[in-house]
Design a protein around this motif. Structure first.
Motif, PDB file in Angstrom:
ATOM      1  N   MET A  88       0.419  -0.576   8.816  1.00  0.00           N
ATOM      2  CA  MET A  88      -0.274  -0.175  10.051  1.00  0.00           C
ATOM      3  C   MET A  88      -1.794  -0.182   9.852  1.00  0.00           C
ATOM      4  N   ALA A  89      -2.264   0.291   8.702  1.00  0.00           N
ATOM      5  CA  ALA A  89      -3.712   0.310   8.460  1.00  0.00           C
ATOM      6  C   ALA A  89      -4.271  -1.111   8.504  1.00  0.00           C
ATOM      7  N   ALA A  90      -3.587  -2.037   7.851  1.00  0.00           N
ATOM      8  CA  ALA A  90      -4.057  -3.428   7.838  1.00  0.00           C
ATOM      9  C   ALA A  90      -3.974  -4.046   9.233  1.00  0.00           C
ATOM     10  N   LEU A  91      -2.923  -3.729   9.959  1.00  0.00           N
ATOM     11  CA  LEU A  91      -2.790  -4.248  11.323  1.00  0.00           C
ATOM     12  C   LEU A  91      -3.958  -3.802  12.187  1.00  0.00           C
ATOM     13  N   LEU A  92      -4.274  -2.511  12.151  1.00  0.00           N
ATOM     14  CA  LEU A  92      -5.377  -2.005  12.981  1.00  0.00           C
ATOM     15  C   LEU A  92      -6.687  -2.664  12.572  1.00  0.00           C
ATOM     16  N   THR A  93      -6.913  -2.818  11.288  1.00  0.00           N
ATOM     17  CA  THR A  93      -8.108  -3.521  10.828  1.00  0.00           C
ATOM     18  C   THR A  93      -8.208  -4.894  11.474  1.00  0.00           C
ATOM     19  N   MET A  94      -7.116  -5.613  11.447  1.00  0.00           N
ATOM     20  CA  MET A  94      -7.144  -6.999  11.916  1.00  0.00           C
ATOM     21  C   MET A  94      -7.321  -7.077  13.434  1.00  0.00           C
TER      22      MET A  94
ATOM     23  N   GLY B 273       0.834  -1.200   0.000  1.00  0.00           N
ATOM     24  CA  GLY B 273       0.000   0.000   0.000  1.00  0.00           C
ATOM     25  C   GLY B 273       0.862   1.241   0.000  1.00  0.00           C
ATOM     26  N   TYR B 274       0.236   2.397   0.052  1.00  0.00           N
ATOM     27  CA  TYR B 274       1.004   3.656   0.070  1.00  0.00           C
ATOM     28  C   TYR B 274       0.239   4.688   0.903  1.00  0.00           C
ATOM     29  N   GLY B 275       0.862   5.822   1.122  1.00  0.00           N
ATOM     30  CA  GLY B 275       0.206   6.890   1.889  1.00  0.00           C
ATOM     31  C   GLY B 275      -0.206   6.408   3.262  1.00  0.00           C
ATOM     32  N   THR B 276      -1.490   6.533   3.567  1.00  0.00           N
ATOM     33  CA  THR B 276      -1.977   6.189   4.897  1.00  0.00           C
ATOM     34  C   THR B 276      -2.025   4.686   5.176  1.00  0.00           C
ATOM     35  N   ALA B 277      -1.576   3.862   4.257  1.00  0.00           N
ATOM     36  CA  ALA B 277      -1.396   2.446   4.589  1.00  0.00           C
ATOM     37  C   ALA B 277      -0.295   2.320   5.631  1.00  0.00           C
ATOM     38  N   PHE B 278       0.554   3.334   5.710  1.00  0.00           N
ATOM     39  CA  PHE B 278       1.605   3.414   6.723  1.00  0.00           C
ATOM     40  C   PHE B 278       2.359   2.096   6.895  1.00  0.00           C
TER      41      PHE B 278
END
Ligand SMILES: Nc1ncnc2c1ncn2[C@@H]1O[C@H](COP(=O)(O)O)[C@@H](O)[C@H]1O
Ligand SMILES: Nc1ncnc2c1ncn2[C@@H]1O[C@H](COP(=O)(O)O)[C@@H](O)[C@H]1O
Ligand SMILES: Nc1ncnc2c1ncn2[C@@H]1O[C@H](COP(=O)(O)O)[C@@H](O)[C@H]1O
Ligand SMILES: Nc1ncnc2c1ncn2[C@@H]1O[C@H](COP(=O)(O)O)[C@@H](O)[C@H]1O
Ligand SMILES: [Mg+2]
Ligand SMILES: [Mg+2]
Ligand SMILES: [Mg+2]
Ligand SMILES: [Mg+2]
Ligand SMILES: [Mg+2]
Ligand SMILES: [Mg+2]
Ligand SMILES: [Mg+2]
Ligand SMILES: [Mg+2]
Lengths: 208, 208, 208, 208, 208, 208, 208, 208
Positions: free
Chosen positions: A168-174, A160-165
């Motif tokens: 981190m975005a996927a981690l928080l989702t999970m 991912g890019y940008g706010t995918a960090f």
């Protein structure tokens, strides 16, 4: 005791010389050997001294299977959202196989085209344990978690890019999934997911 | 000119007296008036002076509909993941209605039980614009985004705990959605979603 | 089918009325019912209408066991670092028991006094699955992970101050653990840990 | 006055020319000289002009010991979790030695295999001050802190990936340690740990 | 063995009953007892059952000095930036005294009026160990660190607003100090600073 | 109108061709031209077409002084903590000079050796405006702010490692300074500081 | 020397007794006294002992003007985005006035309705210094910065919700403004802005 | 059905071979093909096998227009703050055109020189949908949002340095805009903005 259970070496941040040293110290032992996170350049250097080690280009792991490992009847399903998650998925798959698990790969079934997931949902449901691997927003973990009743291990990837960090975005989702029965490992930790899934699968296997 | 388009007052951080002052300064005007983010205590105080204002308990908005607003034929679908998103959903819904839109509410269809979503997917697909509202990991936005072809506006809510970080997890999910056609507003900004959806719906309505 | 498997209601952010409504809609069903994250005030209100529900003060859960659930032979060990982790530990324990698991509680064995942990390590090793619950820096997860060979589920808690960041320090510890075989759930998510552990334990149980 | 106490130059962000200039300005003085954070390329350039400076490849420091420094009787123990912490550990060790301390190195005793730590705990306990160096989740600091009664200085390292956040996970662990008597320095600041440990060790040494 | 060394109880997140229980379990022992982070309401409740415990209003600690502790000759200097750091300073001071240290308090000498610091610099330099306590930007730690040659322990406090981020700004200042010889503890952790300073001071004391 | 006031071009993210294009479009105008953030490679390319532009290696700025600018009587003092802040300091200095200000440079007077600062404090106090430039923990801003009565503009730099977070630690220090009269610009924004200081200095200059 | 320059006391985190103590210690002095961040309850208590202090309800400051302060000819313009920024704006205004500045208030001219700003732009341009105060996204600072040629001090406020992050969004906006000549103070630091503006205005005033 | 609607391939993280494979699998289909985020090196490799694909250097996209797409009458306005936003702007523009939209480009009208924006405001107002693209502080979105009545989609770009945090500052600005009617996409997501704008524009187009 199950023979053939591999010894693990974490390859990142180690020089080729250090890896060679550690492997040679185990020459006598009967354990198989798995070295994670070895880029192709470093792998080449290691294999100059230790050509017995097989290098898996996709998962970037070195494997020395001194003794073949019997595979479980029960399966670990590895489910990915996209093509870019391949490396992490294979790290999980090769790890799980090295620990004697049968693995079924169900790749590229992200939620943007949810019919692809449904087309293969029976295979996923048939597994004893499910590993879900996804980057970007990681929503696949929630959807799979809602559809299966087996334990789910989720792996956020740095895709991912940008706010995918960087995952981190996927981690928080999970971690916040509204579906229950999901546990999570570190970003890009395919190895850890494969290893934990193996533990669970072997507990279940004893029952067969 | 469409009459009845409401004037908006942002109620948070304003005292009852300030709100009363602003509304009274508009007494002469023909505009409807909508005051957002007014808790029930403050609403009570405002209504002592201005009993003409209707207070909507759920969305915590004050509304004075001096002139009835005609509703569009095309619909805005408002889709929520859970019961806890109700307040924000109604903020979006009441805003959209105040701006003359027909709204269809599809609540409590989060991805943990995805069959509930599929049961209502035709209603969602029939809408001109879709607003998806979800807290926790916000995966509903991606799933809906993958299933519909109309523009989707996603609203992350502050529902959840721990690493939900007051809506941040859902926001990141929505910004990084692997489904295309999704745009995002601030956490808990039901008003903003309703307002933007209204703009789009009125553009589409002109076509009927 | 195992009977007695409870239906779960997430109590936070729901009013007593909403909870009562949901429970009453299930009156006919044979499922047990478990409501999580209900503070004592709200529990009191719910129990006025539904005195059948038992309230567990420590875990802040409401439970209605319509049908007794048989317990597994294999055990889930729940290990905590300190006294302050009690609430989350009991949320995990009560959840696991409600799903028919035998639970062994090993509390207050944090690494500051590591002899307390070693004193009970055999009990922990005897379990099929281990849940480790810790706040502050959460190091207990790594130490237990290194000592046992069963799957470990780690729960960070919001215990601590300053840079503990409401559980973030413990979460990062657990995600980055140098011990393998650890998966992680959201901060303070005792329920999720109990639920996932139950899934694994039942897989293993089939083998007995 | 203790002679031989080195003058310190922070090498990072300085050009070889700047370092040479600063060292030459001290040629007359009797102080030893220690330059930290000099990569091998820069070291080579500096040593063209100043071959008297010895370059330590592992710690990436330049040292000019004009006067030999007497070593303390009391020891500083330097304890690391893994192989990858070596550079930082040596930065601490070489600094401490340059300031006249006896150092005992206890490397690669991370908590994943806690028996390795116990095998060497007596050596650690015999030291006046203990420096614990660890990346990933940094749990070693808590375990050592709980086992020794001397002051402990913890150094988080940037070893790890994903949510290790370049040392942040280990830093938080160390700041929130449930073991008492631990103070912390910046990520990868082996120098600072060696320097502070030296101060404490010299206070203690006066007592012998 | 030094008698009188207190047993520590971390009071936060424990009920009055839990604290009473732990203290009563130690009634037989000769140890002094120190309970940290007890607000005045909880202290009152504890003292109903255990009036022997003295409550220190400023540091919010309960202390039971069963045996008087001899004080060191060498001193710990406790230096604060402002009036608002008093609570944390006293937590450090009372802790240090409870562990048998002589303490000199140098309060309210923040860098905005640096002459106040210079007016007392000799007292600070005379100490064996210095604790610097500061909120807001925490610059006092760097200035003191540059002026003294003894070990410095820095305590960031949560004093400040906006980007002070509850002590984070001061913490970062202290971790990145350009002055050497500074180690750091958690935000508001006066106890930890007093405890570590005591360890160092006792090492030094042996020398007298 | 003051002639000679330079036109500013932000060079970062622009290609050499784009910069050349913008400068050529101003060929007719009488303005001086200042291009910021141009690395040496790009500067070389620009100067192939436009050799009239002078390149300042340290500040990485291109300057075309078509008309000489008269300098103010009042001075801007530029104060830095260390050698590594040089680039940013010169960006501020060259900017201020290009706008017609007399600049006094007081470099390398960080608080670790505070006597160096005091040795030059009179020069700093004599200035109309003071720019303080510091990385790492940025404490210099607070100390200078407490010692002078003129307006202070603080520039955090990205000098440091680990928790310096590329200038974030210094930025937070400067925003939370306990000294009054300090305002702050973006990390590494020497240009902005020089520009704002120039505005203030010219206001003051009118008074002479 | 200008008489009447007030002595400043930072009221937050101080008890009424502490404030009274500090003020009484200055009774003899001729300085005016300004106490910032005193809530109405605390102000009441202080005024019981010290009724000479005037309390400003909006800015929450206590002021004792022992000697009237002459006002400057040049003006400080204070510009706000919305009604909710009033408290911080008045903190800046009352501070500036207490230091002898003429202030012009231009409130509620946020960029959502940019004509309101243009209607008053001449008043803003006529000032020697401009303070811009805004919460939410803080874009007003950039727009004003682009329209005026005097120095601009920007104050982010904690107005907003969700990703406004208590003023962080506005702070970042102001630090990264594409308009030049803007410097920034801490979130909600009206006092600091008023104080720095006063310094600049007095430099300019000397010229009249 | 509109023919010519392109199939989208996300190029980042895919090898040239993978891209070629996916495109070849669609050779038979009549869809146009758009590949996003392909750097020039990778594009070259892809075009060796598939010279039919046109490479757009600025937007870094590959496009294969098998069937020409009719353009809408209504327009999408794409508005940027600065030169550095060009790549993202063209990604939005080329996407919108590929989906059959008429696009009007209004570049380099950032708020630092707001007259440039006003000079072109009529063109912007004439559009059905407006895309605003800005880095640094992103204030342009708020200003445009306040001036137009059509739906606005804002794209934060990673242009800027220091606290711009690679687009985070602009993102927060856009999410918190005081102007209503703005929705937001991920940092640098020109594609997503162009795609969503196209959906809205086609809804509106049906009306003509
Ligand atoms: N890719 C990986 N991610 C996380 N942990 C790993 C990885 N590879 C190996 N490990 C663990 O790292 C430890 C070995 O570290 P080392 O002694 O440095 O080789 C073992 O406990 C492994 O289980
Ligand atoms: N709940 C809300 N969230 C975000 N913006 C809002 C909200 N309610 C009103 N606004 C906007 O706030 C502005 C009015 O602010 P004010 O002048 O302070 O009442 C208008 O531009 C509204 O569109
Ligand atoms: N205020 C405090 N901050 C940090 N650690 C503390 C504090 N008070 C006590 N401790 C530590 O907490 C542990 C006792 O925890 P507990 O067993 O929960 O009472 C001991 O190791 C103490 O040294
Ligand atoms: N180094 C810099 N940092 C911040 N802003 C700058 C810098 N250099 C130039 N600027 C500003 O950027 C704007 C020019 O941008 P541009 O039109 O892209 O050249 C002007 O307003 C300058 O004042
Ligand atoms: Mg499930
Ligand atoms: Mg879609
Ligand atoms: Mg293990
Ligand atoms: Mg200890
Ligand atoms: Mg020192
Ligand atoms: Mg000053
Ligand atoms: Mg300007
Ligand atoms: Mg608008």
């Amino acid at each position: 005791k199950r023979t053939g259970v591999p010894e693990i070496i974490y390859g990142e941040g180690k020089t080729a010389e250090q890896i060679i040293g550690i492997v040679e110290a185990m020459l006598e032992k009967q354990n198989n050997i798995l070295v994670t996170r070895v880029d192709s350049q470093k792998a080449k250097e290691v294999r100059k001294s230790l050509p017995q080690l097989h290098y898996d280009e996709v998962s970037e792991m070195l494997l020395w299977e001194k003794n073949p490992v019997a595979k479980t009847i029960g399966k670990i399903a590895i489910v990915t959202a996209g093509t870019s998650d391949l490396k992490i998925a294979e790290e999980a798959a090769v790890t799980a196989e090295a620990f004697g698990n049968s693995v079924v790969r169900i790749y590229d079934v992200g939620v943007a085209g949810i019919h692809r997931l449904f087309a293969r949902i029976d295979e996923i449901r048939a597994a004893q344990v499910v590993i879900v691997i996804a980057g970007m927003e990681g929503a696949l973990a929630s959807v799979v978690g809602g559809l299966v009743s087996s334990p789910v291990i989720a792996v956020p990837t740095s895709v991912g890019y940008g706010t995918a960090f960087n995952g981190m975005a996927a981690l928080l989702t999970m971690l916040n999934s509204c579906a229950t029965g999901i546990t999570v490992v570190n970003i890009d930790n395919g190895f850890g997911a494969g290893y934990s899934a193996s533990k669970i699968n072997h507990l279940a296997e004893a029952a067969k």
